[in-house]
Design a protein around this motif. Structure first.
Motif, PDB file in Angstrom:
ATOM      1  N   GLY A 187      40.518  38.599  36.256  1.00 44.95           N
ATOM      2  CA  GLY A 187      40.508  40.298  36.515  1.00 44.95           C
ATOM      3  C   GLY A 187      39.698  40.957  37.490  1.00 44.95           C
ATOM      4  N   GLU A 188      38.708  40.012  36.535  1.00 43.62           N
ATOM      5  CA  GLU A 188      36.985  40.873  36.744  1.00 43.62           C
ATOM      6  C   GLU A 188      36.417  40.322  38.752  1.00 43.62           C
ATOM      7  N   VAL A 189      36.864  39.325  38.489  1.00 48.18           N
ATOM      8  CA  VAL A 189      36.263  38.019  39.879  1.00 48.18           C
ATOM      9  C   VAL A 189      36.655  37.721  40.798  1.00 48.18           C
ATOM     10  N   GLU A 190      38.475  37.637  40.189  1.00 44.38           N
ATOM     11  CA  GLU A 190      39.446  37.232  41.563  1.00 44.38           C
ATOM     12  C   GLU A 190      38.935  35.585  41.503  1.00 44.38           C
TER      13      GLU A 190
ATOM     14  N   ARG B 155      40.871  34.173  28.408  1.00 45.48           N
ATOM     15  CA  ARG B 155      40.129  34.425  28.828  1.00 45.48           C
ATOM     16  C   ARG B 155      39.628  34.231  30.514  1.00 45.48           C
TER      17      ARG B 155
ATOM     18  N   ASP C 163      40.902  36.660  31.818  1.00 39.18           N
ATOM     19  CA  ASP C 163      39.752  38.064  31.555  1.00 39.18           C
ATOM     20  C   ASP C 163      38.884  37.860  33.126  1.00 39.18           C
ATOM     21  N   GLN C 164      38.814  36.401  33.582  1.00 36.51           N
ATOM     22  CA  GLN C 164      37.299  36.963  33.874  1.00 36.51           C
ATOM     23  C   GLN C 164      38.531  36.831  35.501  1.00 36.51           C
TER      24      GLN C 164
END
Lengths: 865, 90
Positions: A103-106, A97, A100-101
Motif C-alpha cells: 500500500g505504501e510503495v506499491e 504487513r 501495508d508495504q
C-alpha cells in the motif's frame, strides 16, 4: 496508484479480516466444515488476486502455501490444532504487513523474504508431516514441478488452429528457435475462483501469437450464463518453458505446454494455409487416414447440437453459400476486403446455425489470412466445409435435400465454377481438413446446455456469497468511495453553512440600513428554508461518514486470544453494540486507545486461572465491551471481572512518582485516586512486560480520547473488576463555539469547555498574592484576562454597571474565569486546524469562517492558561 | 461503474471487472443491435468479453492494447462493415 492494485489491496484486507475471524471461530468449532470452506475460499481468492501481480513473489509464496494447507485441512487430511492456528495467524500477520508495504510503495521489497521463506517452510512441513509421514523430499517436488519438457510434441499440438501453425512456421523461418506453444482451456467455472483468463493470457511472457476459439456454441437468451467460461486460448511465446510454467502455475491443470517442434518448418510450406499437412512428429488423430465416409460421421458428431433444419432453411442456406462464393472472387482490390469480411461474417452466422461451432475460429483465421495475403483461398475452403456440413446435417435430420434453385446471376456462374474446380481439385486435402476441424470437439467434454435458470441462479448465489457484495437485484447496493471525495463534500457543505449564515446579516442590513423591513422578513424566511436544507445535507453527509464501532472491535478477539495464550490466562471476550455508529475519524482514533485498554485489562486486570479459582471466581475471566449511543455521544464501556485497581497502591505509586503532594493525596476519595492512572508518567507494572506497563499506557489512552473531544472515566472495585467508560462525540465536523469580544476582536471558545458566563462587579474581585480571583457559587475561581493571556496591552472593558464579563471554563476538572470585554452568541462552525507557519501557535485550536466573511480565531483555553 | 450503459452503446473505461457482467448482460439482451465503445478500456474481464462475443455486440472503437484488439477485432469489423446481413444473426 494502479486501479487493479488498489482493488487488490482493498479486497486483500477484507479477506484478511474475514480469515482472522474465521480462524477464531474454527478454534471454537473445529468440526464445522463450512467455516473451513470459507477460510479456504478467502485464501484462495487472495491467492488468485495476487496472481495478477507477479512481482509479489514472497506474498504469493505465503498465500499459496497457506492455501495448500487449508485445502488439506478441508479435505480432512490433517486435523486442526492450536499450533496450526498459531502458524496460520502468523501467516496472516505477515500477509497484513506485506499488504501495508504494498500500500505504501506499491511493490514488495526484500524485507519479508526471509520471514516468508521461513513461514512457507513451516506451512509446508506441517502439511508434509500430515500427508506423508515419510516426507516428500524437495527433489521429488522439484522433479514433479518440472514435468516432461523434452518430450516430442504431444497429441494436442495437432489440434492447434492453423493460423498458429502458420505463424509458428513464419517465426521459425525467421530464425526464432525456442518457441513455446501453450494451450489454455480455462475450466468453465474458473470465474468463481477469481481467475481472469484474458488477463492471464495478456500477460503471458513473450507472447507472440494468439488464437482464441470457443468451446461450444453460445447459449441464447436466458440460458446464457455470463459466469461460465467458454473459451480456449492457444498461443505462441518466445519465453522459456519454465517461465511459462511459472506464469500459468495456478492453472497448470488447464494448460498444456510444449516447446514447438522444429520440423514444423519443413512440413509447413508445401501445404495450403488452411490444410497444413501434419508434421511427421505430430501424431494426428487416427481418423486422419479414414475415408470420406467416416468424415461425415465426424461431422455429424461435431454438429450434434443442431436441431433439424427446415427444408426452406436448407435451400436458403445453399443459396447464401452460392452467393458467398461469388463474392469471394468478385470486385476489385478496393472493395475486395470489405466483401471478404462480409463473407466471413455470413459464414460465421451460418456455421452457428448449423452447429459448426468449431468453424468459428477457422473463419476468423481464414479472414485474417485472406486480408493479409490478398488471397481468399482459405475462405473458400471454409465455405466448402460449411456446404458439406450442411448436407450432413440435412442427411441426418432426414430432410430430403431439395434441388437448389439457381438464383445466382448467370454472369457469376463461370467464376464460381472456376473457383469450385480449383477447390475440388484438392479434394483429398479438404477431406483431410475435415476431421481436423472436428477433432477439438470430440476431445472436449460436450457441455450440456445450461439447464435453465436454476443452475445459473445457484452459481450467482455462490458468487455473491464469495465476495459478499450484494448485486443489483437484492439487498442494499454498496458503493466504495474514496474518503477524499466525502471530505470534499463535507468541506463544501461547511462552506455552504458559512454562506448561509451570511443571510441573517444581510437581512439585518436590509432592515437597518436600507429600511426595507419587508425584504428583511423575506430574507429571513428564505434563510429558514436554506437552513433546513443545509442542515439535512450536513446530516446526510455525516451519515455517510458514519461507521459502526464494530469495525474497530473486529481485531479484538484475535488480540485477546493471542495475549491470553501468551500470558497463560483464560479470557472470554464479549462484545455488544457493535452496530453503534460514529464518525469515521472518531472510530479510527479509538483503535489505539482501546487496544491499550484491552492489554491493560489482560495484563493487570484478569488474574491467572489459579488465582481466580482461589478467589472463588470462575477460572475463565470475562472482558465485556459494550457500545451504545446516548443522545449525541457514543459510549463505550470496557468491563473486566479481574483484580480491580487498589486505590492504596495507586496513591503510593503516584506519591512515589511525585505526581501529587501529600495534602492532595489526603483529600482524594478512592475513586478520585484511581483516576490518577491517567496521569502522565504513571505505571503500576512491577516489571516492564511486553504487553503493557511502559509507563505510557493510560496516559496515552486519555490523550487519544481527548484529541477527538471525548472523555474517559474509570470505576473499579478491588477484587471485582474495573470498568472504563469512554464518551465520544458522534461527529467532530461541527463544533459549537461561543463568540466573545476582547480588544475589539472576536474570538471563539469551544462550548464544551464553557460552564457559565457571568458578570462580576469589579469590586468583588480580590487579588490573592498576584492572582485575581472571584467567589462564584461558593467557590474561589481564579481569573485571567484574555488580553493579558494574548499579550494585548489593553485593559478589559467594563460595562455601564462597572461589571466585568467572565466566562467560566472547565479545565481539567477545575473552574477558571476568563475575563473578556463582552459575550456574543454561540455559533456552529466548521473548525479548521491552523496550517503552515501558524500551526505552531498552541494558543489557538483553529479557525473558522463566519457568515460575514470574517475569520474567527478559536482559542485553545487549556494551552493559554 | 466502469461501463456506462447508454441508450444505444455501452462505454467501457479503465479496468472493467466481472462485477459488471450481470448489468452488461441485461443491457445487451435488452437491445436488438447493441454497440460497445472500448476506446478507453484498459482491460475487460473474460466474462465481459464472452458477453460481447456471444451477442455479437458491434464494437465501434477498439481498445488501445494490441492483445485486447485481437479479441475484439472480429466484433469491430461487424461494425465497420455495414453490409453484414444482420437478419442472419438471429
Amino acid at each position: 496508484m494502479n486501479i487493479l492494485l488498489e482493488q487488490f489491496l482493498i479486497e486483500g484486507r477484507e479477506c484478511l479480516e474475514a480469515m482472522s475471524a474465521r480462524l477464531l471461530e474454527i478454534e471454537r468449532d473445529p468440526a464445522n466444515p463450512e467455516l473451513l470452506d470459507d477460510l479456504f475460499r478467502r485464501m484462495h481468492t487472495l491467492k488468485g488476486n495476487s496472481g495478477l501481480f507477479p512481482d509479489l513473489k514472497d506474498f504469493i509464496a505465503v498465500v499459496h502455501a497457506g492455501e495448500d494447507m487449508l485445502d488439506a485441512l478441508r479435505a480432512g487430511v490433517m486435523p486442526f490444532s492450536a499450533g496450526l492456528a498459531d502458524v496460520m495467524f502468523e501467516a496472516l500477520d505477515l500477509i497484513s504487513r506485506m499488504l501495508d508495504q504494498i500500500g505504501e510503495v506499491e511493490t514488495l521489497g526484500d524485507d519479508f523474504h526471509a520471514e516468508s521463506g521461513r513461514l512457507v517452510v513451516a506451512l509446508r512441513e506441517l502439511l508434509a508431516r500430515a500427508t506423508n509421514p515419510a516426507e516428500t523430499s524437495a527433489e521429488d517436488l522439484a522433479a514433479a514441478m518440472a514435468g516432461p519438457s523434452a518430450a516430442p510434441a504431444p497429441d494436442w499440438f495437432g489440434t492447434l488452429p492453423s493460423s498458429l501453425h502458420t505463424r509458428l512456421a513464419e517465426l521459425q523461418q525467421a530464425g526464432a528457435s525456442a518457441i513455446c506453444v501453450a494451450d489454455y482451456t480455462p475450466e468453465p467455472n474458473c470465474f468463481f475462483k477469481g481467475e481472469d483468463p484474458l488477463l492471464l493470457v495478456r500477460q503471458t511472457p513473450g507472447l507472440v501469437a494468439l488464437a482464441t476459439t470457443t468451446l461450444g456454441p453460445w447459449p441464447a437468451g436466458m440460458d446464457f450464463d455470463p459466469y461460465r467460461s467458454n473459451l480456449r486460448f492457444t498461443l505462441l511465446s518466445n519465453a522459456d518453458e519454465s517461465e511459462l510454467k511459472e506464469h500459468f502455475r495456478y492453472v497448470d491443470d488447464q494448460v498444456q505446454l510444449c516447446a514447438a517442434p522444429q520440423d514444423v518448418v519443413a512440413a509447413q510450406p508445401g501445404a495450403g494455409p488452411a490444410t497444413p499437412a501434419p508434421a511427421p512428429a505430430v501424431p494426428l488423430p487416427a481418423t486422419q487416414a479414414d475415408t470420406a465416409g467416416t468424415d461425415t460421421d465426424h461431422l455429424l458428431r461435431s454438429y450434434a447440437r443442431v436441431e433439424g433444419l427446415s427444408e426452406e432453411e436448407h435451400a436458403f442456406f445453399e443459396q447464401i453459400l452460392e452467393v458467398q462464393y461469388g463474392l469471394l472472387v468478385a470486385g476489385d482490390s478496393a472493395t475486395r476486403q470489405g466483401r471478404w469480411r462480409s463473407v466471413a461474417a455470413v459464414a460465421e452466422s451460418l456455421a452457428r446455425r448449423i452447429g459448426a461451432v468449431t468453424e468459428s475460429g477457422a473463419i476468423t483465421r481464414a479472414l485474417e489470412s485472406a486480408l493479409l495475403n490478398g488471397d481468399a483461398g482459405e475462405l473458400g475452403e471454409v465455405l466448402q466445409r460449411l456446404e458439406l456440413g450442411l448436407t450432413a446435417v440435412v442427411a441426418r435430420g432426414s430432410i430430403e435435400p431439395i434441388p437448389v434453385p439457381d438464383a445466382t446471376p448467370p454472369a457469376m456462374q463461370p467464376a464460381i465454377a472456376a473457383r469450385r474446380a480449383t477447390e475440388s481439385a484438392d479434394a483429398a486435402a479438404t477431406a483431410l481438413a475435415l476431421p481436423k476441424a472436428a477433432a477439438p470437439v470430440r476431445t472436449l467434454p460436450v457441455d450440456e446446455p445450461a439447464p435453465a435458470g436454476a443452475v445459473r441462479d445457484s452459481l450467482r448465489d455462490a458468487l455473491r456469497n464469495e465476495d459478499e457484495t450484494p448485486t443489483a437485484e437484492s439487498g442494499p447496493r454498496i458503493l466504495r468511495v474514496r474518503q477524499e471525495k466525502i471530505d470534499r463534500l463535507m468541506d463544501l457543505v461547511g462552506e455552504m453553512v458559512v454562506a448561509k449564515n451570511a443571510l441573517p446579516y444581510l437581512a439585518a442590513r436590509a432592515d437597518e440600513i436600507s429600511g426595507a423591513r419587508e425584504l428583511a422578513r423575506d430574507l429571513k424566511a428564505n434563510y429558514q428554508v436554506i437552513n433546513r436544507i443545509s442542515e439535512e445535507l450536513q446530516d446526510s453527509i455525516m451519515q455517510v461518514r458514519m461507521l459502526p464501532v464494530g469495525s474497530v472491535f473486529q481485531r479484538f478477539p484475535r488480540l485477546v486470544r493471542d495475549v491470553s495464550r501468551k500470558l497463560g490466562k483464560q479470557v472470554h471476550l464479549e462484545i455488544t453494540g457493535e452496530e453503534t455508529e460514529a464518525d469515521k475519524n472518531i472510530i479510527e482514533s479509538l483503535a489505539d486507545p482501546l487496544i491499550h485498554i484491552l492489554r491493560n485489562s489482560l495484563d493487570h486486570g484478569i488474574e491467572s486461572p489459579e488465582r481466580r479459582q482461589a478467589a472463588g471466581k470462575p477460572a475463565q475471566g470475562t472482558i465485556r465491551i459494550h457500545a451504545y449511543q446516548e443522545s449525541d455521544r457514543v459510549m463505550i464501556e470496557i468491563h473486566d471481572d479481574g483484580n480491580g485497581i487498589d486505590p492504596a497502591v495507586i496513591r503510593a505509586k503516584a506519591y512515589e512518582r511525585g505526581l501529587v503532594d501529600e495534602t492532595r493525596l489526603g483529600q482524594m476519595s478512592d475513586q478520585e485516586a484511581i483516576q490518577l492512572v491517567f496521569a502522565a508518567g504513571f505505571s503500576t507494572a512491577e516489571t516492564i512486560s511486553e504487553l503493557s506497563g511502559r509507563g505510557v499506557g493510560m496516559d496515552v489512552v486519555r490523550r487519544g480520547i481527548e484529541r477527538v473531544h471525548g472523555t474517559i472515566g474509570l470505576e473499579s472495585v478491588v477484587g471485582r473488576g474495573t470498568t472504563l467508560r469512554i464518551a465520544l462525540p458522534l461527529s467532530m465536523a461541527v463544533t459549537a463555539v461561543m463568540r466573545v469580544r476582547s480588544a475589539e476582536q472576536a474570538f471563539g471558545v469551544p462550548m464544551d469547555l464553557v460552564v457559565e458566563t457571568v458578570r462580576v462587579s469589579r469590586y468583588s474581585i480580590h487579588t490573592i498574592k498576584t492572582q485575581r480571583t472571584a467567589v462564584l457559587r461558593g467557590r474561589i475561581v481564579p481569573l485571567f484576562t484574555l488580553n493579558e493571556l494574548l499579550g494585548i496591552p489593553v485593559a478589559q472593558q467594563l460595562n455601564d454597571e462597572e461589571e466585568l464579563a467572565v466566562l467560566v471554563a472547565r479545565i481539567g476538572g477545575e473552574h477558571v474565569g476568563i475575563v473578556v470585554d463582552d459575550f456574543d452568541e454561540t455559533l456552529e462552525i466548521i473548525l479548521k486546524p491552523l496550517e503552515g507557519v501558524l500551526s505552531g501557535l498552541a494558543g489557538y485550536a483553529g479557525t473558522a469562517l463566519l457568515g460575514n466573511g470574517t475569520v474567527l480565531m478559536v482559542l485553545n483555553v487549556k494551552e493559554l492558561i | 461503474m466502469t461501463i456506462k450503459l447508454g441508450k444505444k452503446a455501452a462505454r467501457f473505461t479503465g479496468v472493467c471487472t466481472i462485477e459488471e457482467a450481470e448489468s452488461l448482460l441485461d443491457w445487451v439482451q435488452a437491445h436488438s443491435q447493441p454497440r460497445a465503445d472500448l476506446g478507453d478500456c484498459e482491460h475487460l474481464h473474460t466474462a465481459l468479453l464472452q458477453i460481447l462475443m456471444a451477442h455479437r455486440v458491434s464494437v465501434t472503437r477498439l481498445p488501445p492494447d494490441p492483445w485486447l484488439q485481437h479479441w475484439l477485432r472480429p466484433l469491430h469489423e461487424l461494425d465497420a462493415d455495414s453490409t453484414t446481413p444482420s437478419e442472419l444473426d438471429a
